[in-house]
Scaffold this active site. Structure first.
Site, mmCIF file in Angstrom:
data_model
loop_
_atom_site.group_PDB
_atom_site.id
_atom_site.type_symbol
_atom_site.label_atom_id
_atom_site.label_comp_id
_atom_site.label_asym_id
_atom_site.label_seq_id
_atom_site.Cartn_x
_atom_site.Cartn_y
_atom_site.Cartn_z
ATOM 1 N N TYR A 25 -1.414 -0.192 11.235
ATOM 2 C CA TYR A 25 -1.733 -0.880 9.970
ATOM 3 C C TYR A 25 -0.582 -0.726 8.967
ATOM 4 C CZ TYR A 25 -3.411 -1.245 5.157
ATOM 5 O OH TYR A 25 -3.504 -1.546 3.815
ATOM 6 N N THR A 63 0.841 -1.203 0.000
ATOM 7 C CA THR A 63 0.000 0.000 0.000
ATOM 8 C C THR A 63 0.878 1.256 0.000
ATOM 9 O OG1 THR A 63 -1.421 1.323 1.457
ATOM 10 C CG2 THR A 63 -0.148 -0.391 2.513
ATOM 11 N N ASP A 64 0.330 2.357 -0.510
ATOM 12 C CA ASP A 64 1.090 3.619 -0.464
ATOM 13 C C ASP A 64 1.251 4.123 0.973
ATOM 14 O OD1 ASP A 64 -1.531 4.450 0.032
ATOM 15 O OD2 ASP A 64 -1.491 6.127 -1.387
ATOM 16 N N GLU A 65 0.440 3.569 1.889
ATOM 17 C CA GLU A 65 0.511 4.051 3.276
ATOM 18 C C GLU A 65 1.858 3.725 3.931
ATOM 19 O OE1 GLU A 65 -3.009 3.750 5.653
ATOM 20 O OE2 GLU A 65 -4.284 3.514 3.898
ATOM 21 N N LYS A 116 2.053 -3.470 7.343
ATOM 22 C CA LYS A 116 2.176 -3.692 5.894
ATOM 23 C C LYS A 116 3.629 -3.450 5.450
ATOM 24 C CE LYS A 116 -0.378 -4.525 3.076
ATOM 25 N NZ LYS A 116 -0.792 -5.819 2.498
HETATM 26 N N1 LIG Z 1 -8.454 -1.070 0.159
HETATM 27 C C1 LIG Z 1 -7.494 -0.249 -0.313
HETATM 28 O O1 LIG Z 1 -7.771 0.891 -0.650
HETATM 29 C C2 LIG Z 1 -6.082 -0.778 -0.466
HETATM 30 C C3 LIG Z 1 -5.147 0.023 -1.119
HETATM 31 C C4 LIG Z 1 -3.845 -0.468 -1.296
HETATM 32 C C5 LIG Z 1 -3.509 -1.719 -0.837
HETATM 33 N N2 LIG Z 1 -4.436 -2.476 -0.187
HETATM 34 C C6 LIG Z 1 -4.046 -3.840 0.254
HETATM 35 O O2 LIG Z 1 -4.791 -4.750 -0.530
HETATM 36 C C7 LIG Z 1 -5.062 -5.932 0.223
HETATM 37 C C8 LIG Z 1 -6.541 -6.211 0.217
HETATM 38 O O3 LIG Z 1 -7.227 -5.091 0.787
HETATM 39 P P1 LIG Z 1 -8.813 -5.084 0.916
HETATM 40 O O4 LIG Z 1 -9.239 -3.674 1.002
HETATM 41 O O5 LIG Z 1 -9.401 -5.982 -0.094
HETATM 42 O O6 LIG Z 1 -8.970 -5.757 2.369
HETATM 43 P P2 LIG Z 1 -10.205 -6.516 2.997
HETATM 44 O O7 LIG Z 1 -10.118 -6.272 4.458
HETATM 45 O O8 LIG Z 1 -11.481 -6.193 2.283
HETATM 46 O O9 LIG Z 1 -9.899 -8.052 2.709
HETATM 47 C C9 LIG Z 1 -8.884 -8.753 3.377
HETATM 48 C C10 LIG Z 1 -9.165 -10.243 3.215
HETATM 49 O O10 LIG Z 1 -8.087 -10.982 3.822
HETATM 50 C C11 LIG Z 1 -8.639 -12.037 4.582
HETATM 51 N N3 LIG Z 1 -7.719 -12.347 5.663
HETATM 52 C C12 LIG Z 1 -7.351 -11.565 6.705
HETATM 53 N N4 LIG Z 1 -6.516 -12.230 7.513
HETATM 54 C C13 LIG Z 1 -6.338 -13.466 6.960
HETATM 55 C C14 LIG Z 1 -5.574 -14.604 7.338
HETATM 56 N N5 LIG Z 1 -4.864 -14.628 8.463
HETATM 57 N N6 LIG Z 1 -5.596 -15.688 6.534
HETATM 58 C C15 LIG Z 1 -6.341 -15.693 5.389
HETATM 59 N N7 LIG Z 1 -7.105 -14.649 5.006
HETATM 60 C C16 LIG Z 1 -7.096 -13.550 5.789
HETATM 61 C C17 LIG Z 1 -9.978 -11.510 5.085
HETATM 62 O O11 LIG Z 1 -10.862 -12.568 5.434
HETATM 63 C C18 LIG Z 1 -10.464 -10.713 3.881
HETATM 64 O O12 LIG Z 1 -11.190 -11.525 2.993
HETATM 65 C C19 LIG Z 1 -4.484 -5.686 1.614
HETATM 66 O O13 LIG Z 1 -3.230 -6.317 1.685
HETATM 67 C C20 LIG Z 1 -4.338 -4.168 1.695
HETATM 68 O O14 LIG Z 1 -3.290 -3.804 2.545
HETATM 69 C C21 LIG Z 1 -5.713 -2.035 0.005
#
Ligand SMILES: NC(=O)c1ccc[n+]([C@@H]2O[C@H](COP(=O)([O-])OP(=O)(O)OC[C@H]3O[C@@H](n4cnc5c(N)ncnc54)[C@H](O)[C@@H]3O)[C@@H](O)[C@H]2O)c1
Length: 343
Positions: free
Chosen positions: A156, A128-130, A160
């Protein structure tokens, strides 16, 4: 055939990634691996599992459990990993960082170790950019590049960044074929309604207020989720091992303007629906992505414009009320047991 183990595939971006590949008829098999935490929802994959039984399989498992990950590799002859699974909500990480360190650092370490033991062909870490921390508001010319030091400010983003550094170390130490993407804030369908855009849209539909942090002037660089998924697949196919690629839409918008847009589109009145809440501790002020590297090296550009994609997103929540109402009521937590367990 290529077989992708997609961790976190029942979450927001993971499920959109699986959906995009199947809709595009990509010739890959997909193993959706997810623990189904509160953020995981099998309803996000339900139609796809029914429609593509030969291409998509769901495995309930924890990325922190080496035996479960090894079994998924062995059962499905996994060739590549796309690692989305994480605890993802900043506010929850402030309430308690333990689950974040466990899933995002230890879970990533387990995924790397099993993938190394299995000689995986590619391992993509969705960062993530964070991880870069925050940018000054008064210097719009400064953006995050891949050379920006990692300076995370929330538990968080720190967790990451821990995963991000581990991935880098497995390239330099073990020559593992790893890739990293660092994307800005996403919006779109299947976004869990604790995050700003789906929370506000669904609250407005329910006649509730929308809670705006501080002065509402925090800036995020918003990207439609399908553009992010397309960038991830582009990096998986064309990226150079050991490299990180920033992903962003060149689309800096304050939370206040996002709120104004949603209120206007939904025909509501600012004074009647906005409630100001105390700012989040350590709230990063501005994120902005310089995506030159992925554009020039890999030819990826965002396809969606915010002005139209936000309308599509709002319409999706209007058309899929049973999806988010089941989450807000907690009903969705029963879905796995009643529809899927034991299959
Ligand atoms: N949402 C954003 O804007 C954004 C931006 C950049 C990067 N990201 C990254 O993208 C990824 C997905 O983000 P998201 O928004 O879809 O998150 P989300 O919270 O909607 O989904 C996360 C998923 O991971 C699963 N999970 C969590 N812990 C687990 C474990 N121990 N074992 C197996 N599964 C597990 C959860 O059940 C869920 O389905 C993350 O790594 C996040 O850091 C998100």
């Amino acid at each position: 055939m290529r077989t992708l183990l997609v961790t976190g595939a029942a979450g927001f971006i993971g499920s959109n990634f699986v959906r995009m590949l199947l809709n595009r008829k990509e010739q890959v098999k997909l193993v959706a691996f997810d623990k189904l935490t509160y953020a995981g929802n099998l309803a996000n994959l339900q139609d796809l599992l029914a429609k593509h039984p030969d291409q998509l399989v769901f495995v309930k498992g924890d990325i922190c459990d080496p035996a479960a990950v090894t079994k998924a590799f062995d059962d499905h002859k996994v060739t590549e990993v796309v690692h989305f699974a994480a605890e993802s909500h900043v506010d929850r990480s402030i309430l308690g960082s333990g689950p974040f360190v466990q899933a995002n650092v230890v879970g990533t370490q387990v995924m790397l170790d099993v993938s190394k033991a299995k000689n995986v062909q590619k391992f993509l870490y969705v960062s993530t950019d964070e991880v870069y921390g925050t940018l000054p508001e008064d210097k719009p010319e400064i953006k995050f590049t891949e050379e920006t030091p990692l300076q995370p400010n929330s538990p968080y983003s720190a967790s990451k960044a821990g995963g991000d550094c581990l991935v880098r170390s497995y390239f330099h130490t073990f020559h593992m074929p790893v890739l990293t993407t660092r994307c800005s804030n996403n919006y779109g369908p299947y976004h869990f309604p604790e995050k700003l855009i789906p929370l506000f849209v669904t609250n407005l539909m329910e006649g509730k207020k929308v809670p705006l942090y501080g002065d509402g002037l925090n800036i995020r660089d918003w990207l439609y989720v399908e553009d992010h998924c397309d960038a991830i697949y582009t990096v998986l196919n064309k990226g150079r091992f050991g490299e990180a690629y920033n992903v962003g839409g060149n689309n800096e918008i304050t939370n206040r303007v996002i709120t104004e847009t949603l209120i206007r589109e939904m025909g509501k009145n600012w004074d009647e629906v906005v409630t100001y809440v105390k700012d989040r501790p350590g709230h990063d002020r501005r994120y902005a992505i310089d995506a030159t590297k992925i554009q020039t090296e890999l030819g990826w550009w965002p396809k969606y414009k915010f002005e139209t994609a936000i309308k599509t997103t709002i319409q999706w929540y209007i058309d899929n009320q049973s999806w988010w109402r089941a989450i807000k009521s907690g009903e969705y937590l029963k879905y796995y047991e009643t529809q899927y367990a034991g299959r």
